[in-house]
Design a protein around this motif. Structure first.
Motif, PDB file in Angstrom:
ATOM      1  N   ARG A  52      92.429  49.132  35.323  1.00 24.90           N
ATOM      2  CA  ARG A  52      91.522  49.043  36.481  1.00 24.90           C
ATOM      3  C   ARG A  52      91.424  50.392  37.173  1.00 24.90           C
ATOM      4  N   TRP A  53      90.322  50.549  37.898  1.00 22.26           N
ATOM      5  CA  TRP A  53      90.154  51.767  38.683  1.00 22.26           C
ATOM      6  C   TRP A  53      89.247  51.463  39.873  1.00 22.26           C
ATOM      7  N   TYR A  54      89.752  51.778  41.066  1.00 26.66           N
ATOM      8  CA  TYR A  54      88.965  51.642  42.287  1.00 26.66           C
ATOM      9  C   TYR A  54      88.715  53.042  42.836  1.00 26.66           C
ATOM     10  N   PHE A  55      87.488  53.277  43.250  1.00 26.16           N
ATOM     11  CA  PHE A  55      87.149  54.578  43.830  1.00 26.16           C
ATOM     12  C   PHE A  55      86.323  54.377  45.089  1.00 26.16           C
ATOM     13  N   GLY A  62      80.851  60.455  43.861  1.00 25.12           N
ATOM     14  CA  GLY A  62      81.500  60.058  42.613  1.00 25.12           C
ATOM     15  C   GLY A  62      81.328  61.066  41.489  1.00 25.12           C
ATOM     16  N   THR A  63      81.203  62.351  41.824  1.00 21.61           N
ATOM     17  CA  THR A  63      80.957  63.364  40.799  1.00 21.61           C
ATOM     18  C   THR A  63      82.118  63.466  39.812  1.00 21.61           C
ATOM     19  N   TYR A  64      83.349  63.535  40.310  1.00 22.74           N
ATOM     20  CA  TYR A  64      84.516  63.639  39.428  1.00 22.74           C
ATOM     21  C   TYR A  64      84.709  62.354  38.629  1.00 22.74           C
ATOM     22  N   ILE A  75      78.205  56.956  48.531  1.00 23.07           N
ATOM     23  CA  ILE A  75      77.215  56.945  49.613  1.00 23.07           C
ATOM     24  C   ILE A  75      75.848  56.532  49.062  1.00 23.07           C
ATOM     25  N   ASP A  76      75.076  55.892  49.890  1.00 23.45           N
ATOM     26  CA  ASP A  76      73.780  55.333  49.510  1.00 23.45           C
ATOM     27  C   ASP A  76      72.750  56.455  49.386  1.00 23.45           C
ATOM     28  N   PRO A  77      72.185  56.684  48.190  1.00 24.68           N
ATOM     29  CA  PRO A  77      71.214  57.778  48.042  1.00 24.68           C
ATOM     30  C   PRO A  77      69.883  57.503  48.735  1.00 24.68           C
ATOM     31  N   THR A  78      69.620  56.245  49.070  1.00 32.21           N
ATOM     32  CA  THR A  78      68.371  55.914  49.766  1.00 32.21           C
ATOM     33  C   THR A  78      68.513  56.030  51.283  1.00 32.21           C
ATOM     34  N   ALA A 137      72.869  59.608  39.944  1.00 30.68           N
ATOM     35  CA  ALA A 137      73.469  59.845  38.631  1.00 30.68           C
ATOM     36  C   ALA A 137      74.677  58.938  38.411  1.00 30.68           C
ATOM     37  N   THR A 138      75.457  58.696  39.435  1.00 26.10           N
ATOM     38  CA  THR A 138      76.612  57.797  39.298  1.00 26.10           C
ATOM     39  C   THR A 138      76.160  56.374  39.018  1.00 26.10           C
TER      40      THR A 138
END
Length: 342
Positions: free
Chosen positions: A136-139, A144-146, A173-176, A213-214
């Motif tokens: 599992r992975w939570y971010f 989220g570039t990395y 973060i919301d791109p819109t 992109a994410t």
């Protein structure tokens, strides 16, 4: 010998009485009616009285010695009784003290588990260790570039190699939402006005494209690995921290690429970081990734495929975005550059 002499001196009256008693017994055994010119009966009576007097003196002396001892015993008894009466209260205080000590020990144990990382190499190694043997992975963080450049690709490769399911939860973060994108840029530019490891400066346009992109990367990997269970949330507020949580580690990074914190599973800090990430993602705007199931994108997604994908997700790309902008999003999604690389 010296101890015997001392004992005789301390108990002289008793010793004399004993000697006289033996003497009386000796007189009683003699056949003569007179001893040293005195009638035997009178001599025995006199010595007997003397013995009784010595015994009486010895008894009185012993009683006189015992009185202080009795007073001491009584005083000790009163003191002991008082101490016993206070014992429950003292035990309560002892129990409270023990609880305080245990609490302090837990705090110290947790502090020992939280480790400060210094240097990009230590941070990279901590991320690599966290990725090993995790399911599992939570971010939670910025765009989220990395995660897109390193974490998600390596997690998918490992899960596919081991043929196991992978759970991923991302909050970016919301791109819109132009307000949060502008706030993020202001923060990044206030910390450093130089380009990051990708060679790019932070602008509102770049921030939006990184988040898009994410989202595209999440869909792209989901379509290629059926055991990937991935959820994505869009936040209307920014955070200055980046949380990465695996099955056994939590890594918290900041804008300084040489400083981070890491803690391990089982600690107070790990448990509450997990709670924070779950609660935060629940409040974020959910991206319905399942809606994109019918909208497939190729190994090298085309501009039309990507536009249709975002339309299906309810996140249509800005009208101002031309084909070149979409191509840039595709490049960032599937060939992202590590922002912390040398």
């Amino acid at each position: 010998m010296g101890r015997f002499v001392a004992w005789v001196g301390k108990n002289a009256d008793g010793v004399i009485a004993l000697v006289l008693a033996v003497f009386i017994a000796f007189l009683g055994l003699t056949a003569s009616d007179e001893i040293m010119g005195q009638p035997k009966s009178e001599l025995i009576s006199g010595v007997t009285l003397l013995v009784l007097g010595l015994l009486t003196a010895a008894i009185l002396r012993d009683r006189w010695r015992q009185e202080p001892m009795e007073e001491t015993i009584k005083e000790n008894f009163r003191t002991t009784s008082g101490a016993l009466a206070d014992l429950p209260a003292r035990l309560d205080r002892l129990t409270h003290l023990e609880a305080v000590v245990q609490s302090a020990k837990r705090v110290l144990d947790d502090l020992q588990v939280v480790q400060v990382l210094n240097g990009a190499d230590e941070i990279a190694e901590a991320h690599a260790e966290a990725r090993r043997s995790t399911d599992r992975w939570y971010f939670k963080g910025g765009t989220g570039t990395y995660v897109r450049a390193v974490t998600l690709p390596e997690l998918v490769v490992a899960a596919r190699r081991e043929r196991k399911a992978l759970l991923v939860r991302l909050e970016i973060i919301d791109p819109t939402h132009l307000g949060v994108c502008e706030a993020y840029v202001r923060f990044r530019r206030s910390v450093s006005d130089a380009p990051d490891g990708t060679g790019e400066y932070w602008t509102v346009d770049r921030t939006r494209k990184e988040s898009y992109a994410t989202i595209l990367a999440a869909c792209w990997y989901r379509q290629r690995f059926s055991l990937l269970d991935i959820h994505l949330g869009l936040a209307a507020t920014m955070t200055t921290f980046r949380w990465d949580l695996s099955a056994n580690h939590v890594i918290i990074t900041v804008e300084d690429p040489n400083r981070a914190l890491v803690t391990r599973r089982g600690s107070f800090y790990y448990d509450h970081c997990a709670t924070e990430l779950i609660a935060s993602l629940d409040q974020a705007r959910r991206v319905p990734l399942e809606s994109a199931k019918a909208t497939q994108v190729g190994e090298e997604p085309t501009v039309d495929e990507v536009r249709k994908l975002f339309e299906a997700l309810g996140l249509g790309l800005p009208k101002a975005y031309g084909d070149r902008d979409v191509v840039e999003i595709i490049r960032k999604a599937i060939r992202a550059k590590n922002p912390y690389s040398a």
